[in-house]
Design a protein around this motif. Structure first.
Motif, PDB file in Angstrom:
ATOM      1  N   UNK A 147       0.838  -1.201   0.000  1.00 45.72           N
ATOM      2  CA  UNK A 147       0.000   0.000   0.000  1.00 45.72           C
ATOM      3  C   UNK A 147       0.870   1.246   0.000  1.00 45.72           C
ATOM      4  N   UNK A 148       0.263   2.346  -0.428  1.00 45.85           N
ATOM      5  CA  UNK A 148       0.983   3.624  -0.410  1.00 45.85           C
ATOM      6  C   UNK A 148       1.407   3.981   1.005  1.00 45.85           C
ATOM      7  N   UNK A 206       9.575   4.055   3.568  1.00 44.78           N
ATOM      8  CA  UNK A 206      10.441   4.899   2.743  1.00 44.78           C
ATOM      9  C   UNK A 206      11.082   6.022   3.519  1.00 44.78           C
ATOM     10  N   UNK A 207      10.501   6.353   4.659  1.00 45.70           N
ATOM     11  CA  UNK A 207      11.079   7.355   5.547  1.00 45.70           C
ATOM     12  C   UNK A 207      11.902   6.600   6.583  1.00 45.70           C
ATOM     13  N   UNK A 208      13.212   6.558   6.401  1.00 45.51           N
ATOM     14  CA  UNK A 208      14.056   5.719   7.259  1.00 45.51           C
ATOM     15  C   UNK A 208      13.935   6.091   8.735  1.00 45.51           C
ATOM     16  N   UNK A 209      13.665   7.359   8.996  1.00 41.45           N
ATOM     17  CA  UNK A 209      13.552   7.799  10.386  1.00 41.45           C
ATOM     18  C   UNK A 209      12.288   7.213  11.013  1.00 41.45           C
ATOM     19  N   UNK A 210      11.143   7.371  10.352  1.00 40.82           N
ATOM     20  CA  UNK A 210       9.892   6.798  10.866  1.00 40.82           C
ATOM     21  C   UNK A 210       9.952   5.276  10.895  1.00 40.82           C
ATOM     22  N   UNK A 211      10.604   4.695   9.872  1.00 40.28           N
ATOM     23  CA  UNK A 211      10.692   3.235   9.806  1.00 40.28           C
ATOM     24  C   UNK A 211      11.426   2.686  11.022  1.00 40.28           C
ATOM     25  N   UNK A 260      20.346   9.103   2.981  1.00 43.43           N
ATOM     26  CA  UNK A 260      19.098   9.778   2.608  1.00 43.43           C
ATOM     27  C   UNK A 260      17.916   9.073   3.271  1.00 43.43           C
ATOM     28  N   UNK A 261      17.010   9.828   3.816  1.00 41.49           N
ATOM     29  CA  UNK A 261      15.849   9.229   4.457  1.00 41.49           C
ATOM     30  C   UNK A 261      14.908   8.605   3.435  1.00 41.49           C
ATOM     31  N   UNK A 262      14.897   9.157   2.214  1.00 48.84           N
ATOM     32  CA  UNK A 262      13.891   8.735   1.232  1.00 48.84           C
ATOM     33  C   UNK A 262      14.358   7.644   0.291  1.00 48.84           C
ATOM     34  N   UNK A 322      13.019  -2.510   2.165  1.00 51.27           N
ATOM     35  CA  UNK A 322      12.797  -2.191   0.759  1.00 51.27           C
ATOM     36  C   UNK A 322      11.428  -2.715   0.357  1.00 51.27           C
ATOM     37  N   UNK A 323      10.546  -1.793   0.007  1.00 53.47           N
ATOM     38  CA  UNK A 323       9.147  -2.144  -0.257  1.00 53.47           C
ATOM     39  C   UNK A 323       8.942  -2.472  -1.734  1.00 53.47           C
ATOM     40  N   UNK A 324       9.746  -3.395  -2.220  1.00 54.55           N
ATOM     41  CA  UNK A 324       9.717  -3.758  -3.636  1.00 54.55           C
ATOM     42  C   UNK A 324      10.471  -5.064  -3.819  1.00 54.55           C
TER      43      UNK A 324
END
Length: 676
Positions: A109-110, A117-122, A162-164, A295-297
């Motif tokens: 999901x998005x 994708x946000x390494x900090x939140x992850x 990079x966070x993204x 990695x969401x892929x």
């Protein structure tokens, strides 16, 4: 078979697009390829059931254009989109746009993409779920001063990330506090270029770590399993070059614990589809593993899992097929106890880069191609003969994967497959990878993420072997032979034999040059005892030098052997001398080390510069290369601006050296010729 859709658009290119097309064809699903102007003749375009042009060569106007991709899906009646990896594969906005357009996004999901994708939140999310994380900065949107302060608090060495993004792009290892400001600026610039987001975080650097990741698979009904680990410790500039499954480091208890941690990480974000949870592992203490990112892929290295994972007693799994099935709403029919690992698989990434020139990106037209398949070897490739490899996109061309009953047999099979891989017209790293796989530490499994960087110099064959020049000279000698007339007669006086009346034969001299090396004069004495013996074929040359037979693949000016290749061109010493006499710039000239685009220009004509000062930045295949002043001096010519596309060896600028005190500025003819 997934029944919710019969047509799938692949929002990607190259090797991964070809890979997805293969599974779609096996499932009876119609495939739609997309292409930019640079890829009009690409293999993925020819292999798909249909293909749609989506724009000019720049990725921002084609493969990264959500609007054009959705329009292509609408035109072709696609019900689903497979994003591959790279480009928009981990772009939450793209996933949402697909859903809004009534398309099935073949991935999570998005919301899951956005979170992971946000390494900090992850890190915060999985830490709450009980997964150990690497110590580092906290909070998002830190400015340069805050990042530097966090780095000092953690203590160097530290890693800027990079966070993204992922894939090593924008990552900087900093061991000297004095370099923090420059490295932060460089990391932000590359992150912005690669991901459109320059948010950074900083983490503690673990010396001699191992990089181990877990493949997870989750459906939309709450079921999550893992398919074992992959060892990805062999890296260069934070980019993986060799991957294998399973890891020799882990015992069964640690494997189970890391697998469960990966499953918990996937559950924490409501994951769906195929994904990878990456861990950093101290080599001396495997039980102390830390979550790095998810990695969401699909991952580049997914084939090693496909070749080793055994589901309910059946070896082999098609992860792309299960991405499709999960996206179509199917339940996973397996539980964790159904999963075992069988044998060993190792993958090598073939990239358009030159190991002898510090792995700078290369390019060119593929003149000859042979890729090994079968007998335990699989090659996933986006190449075909005649294709132009440019500097617009990622340098990875193909992947060679070998499977065997054990690690030693898989290593042997992969080395043999790399030796049999032929890519003439484009310099690649295949020969380097073959030598890497024979390194004693690799053979023994004593790996860490710094091994390749430490050992690279010893694995690069910097000198051109003599037999390469011998083979090139033999080909040219054969081309000088006079034609055979009617009746089989050949004019003996037209043959370049070196024959002289009343004396010994004179040698026939061939001047040759391999780019990056000095010219070589190679003499052939046809017909004399001990002369080089050659057998010239349309695509091969076999040559015996000092009693040893050497076989090369050939096409045009290119020769290849054991994964290595050389472009051997003719050299005219007279013309070179004339160019020198005409005042070639020589050491004062800054030339492009690779085909690419100038992204930064820091000087102007008339500026005074110091030796080693960074003047320009050239970017190619998502890699930045800083062009520095060769000596202190004045910028007298500047032939490019930011955004200029340049060819390899194109002149960028000229730096006139400062005249040493008390010395004349006059350059002698000998000095001038030497400089050329």
């Amino acid at each position: 078979m997934p029944t919710n859709f019969d047509t799938v658009l692949i929002a990607n290119r190259g090797e991964i697009a070809v890979r997805v097309i293969r599974t779609l064809r096996a499932l009876g699903i119609r495939s739609v390829a997309v292409f930019s102007d640079a890829d009009a003749d690409a293999r993925h375009v020819r292999e798909a059931d249909t293909a749609v042009r989506i724009g000019p060569a720049p990725a921002t106007e084609s493969y990264l254009s959500v609007e054009r991709l959705l329009a292509a899906a609408a035109r072709t009646g696609a019900q689903a989109v497979h994003p591959g990896y790279g480009f928009l594969a981990e772009n939450a906005a793209f996933a949402r746009a697909c859903a809004d357009a009534g398309l099935v996004f073949i991935g999570p999901s998005a919301e899951a993409i956005e979170l992971m994708g946000d390494k900090i939140r992850a890190k915060e999310t999985v830490h709450t779920a009980g997964v150990p994380v690497v110590p580092g900065s906290s909070g998002s949107g830190l400015d340069d001063a805050q990042l530097a302060a966090a780095a000092r608090e953690i203590g160097v060495p530290v890693l800027l990330k990079p966070s993204a993004g992922g894939g090593g792009k924008g990552m900087r290892l900093v061991r000297d506090e004095a370099l923090l400001a420059d490295e932060i600026a460089a990391a932000r610039r590359e992150a912005r270029s690669s991901f459109g987001d320059d948010t950074l975080l900083v983490e503690r650097w673990i010396d001699r770590p191992r990089h181990i990741e877990i493949q997870v698979l989750a459906d939309g009904h709450g079921n999550v399993i893992h398919l074992g680990e992959r060892e990805c410790s062999l890296q260069r500039r934070h980019q993986k070059v060799i991957e294998e499954a399973p890891s020799v480091l882990l015992d069964e208890a640690t494997r189970a614990a890391m697998g469960e941690a990966a499953v918990q990480a996937a559950r924490s974000c409501g994951y769906r589809g195929a994904g990878t949870v990456e861990f950093i592992v101290p080599g001396k203490d495997p039980a102390s593993y830390y979550f790095m990112e998810m990695n969401t892929r699909l991952q580049v290295e997914h084939p090693v899992t496909e070749l080793t994972a055994t589901l309910a007693g059946v070896r082999g799994i098609d992860l792309v097929e299960w991405q499709l099935r999960v996206a179509a709403g199917e339940r996973l029919p397996y539980v964790q106890e159904d999963i075992t690992l069988t044998g060993h698989a190792i993958e090598a990434r073939i990239c358009a880069e030159d190991p002898t020139r510090d792995f700078l990106p290369t390019g060119g037209t593929v003149l000859a191609l042979h890729e090994v398949q079968g007998d335990g070897v699989r090659t996933d490739s986006g190449l075909s003969q005649g294709v132009e490899v440019g500097s617009r996109y990622d340098p990875m061309l193909s992947k060679v994967i070998a499977h065997g009953p054990d690690r030693a047999s898989a290593l042997r099979a992969l080395r043999a497959a790399l030796a049999g891989t032929v890519t003439l017209g484009v310099t690649t790293n295949a020969g380097f990878l073959r030598r890497l796989l024979a390194h004693p530490d690799v053979v023994s499994g004593e790996l860490d993420t710094g091994l390749v960087e430490r050992e690279a110099a010893g694995l690069v064959d910097g000198e051109v072997p003599d037999e390469v020049y011998a083979a090139a000279a033999a080909v040219r000698q054969a081309a000088l032979e006079p034609p055979v007339a009617d009746g089989g007669w050949r004019d003996p006086f037209a043959a370049p034999s070196g024959f002289r009346l009343g004396g010994e034969r004179a040698p026939v001299r061939h001047w040759l040059r391999v780019p990056g090396h000095d010219p070589v004069a190679y003499d052939i004495r046809p017909g004399e005892p001990g002369a080089v013996a050659a057998q010239i074929e349309p695509d091969r040359v076999r040559i015996t030098v000092d009693g040893v037979l050497h076989t090369f693949h050939r096409s045009g000016d290119w020769l290849g052997r054991d994964g290595d290749s050389w472009q051997v061109t003719d050299h005219d010493p007279v013309a070179a001398a004339l160019r020198g006499a005409a005042g070639a710039h020589g050491a004062d000239t800054l030339a492009a080390p690779m085909p690419g685009t100038v992204t930064v220009v820091k000087v102007a004509v008339g500026d005074e510069v110091a030796a080693g000062q960074g003047l320009l930045v050239v970017e190619a295949m998502k890699m930045e290369h800083v062009i520095s002043a060769p000596h202190a001096g004045t910028v007298t010519e500047l032939d490019v601006t930011a955004g200029t596309t340049v060819a390899m060896d194109q002149i960028l600028a000229v730096i006139a050296p400062h005249e040493p005190a008390g010395e004349s500025a006059t350059v002698s003819e000998g000095e001038q010729e030497s400089a050329s």
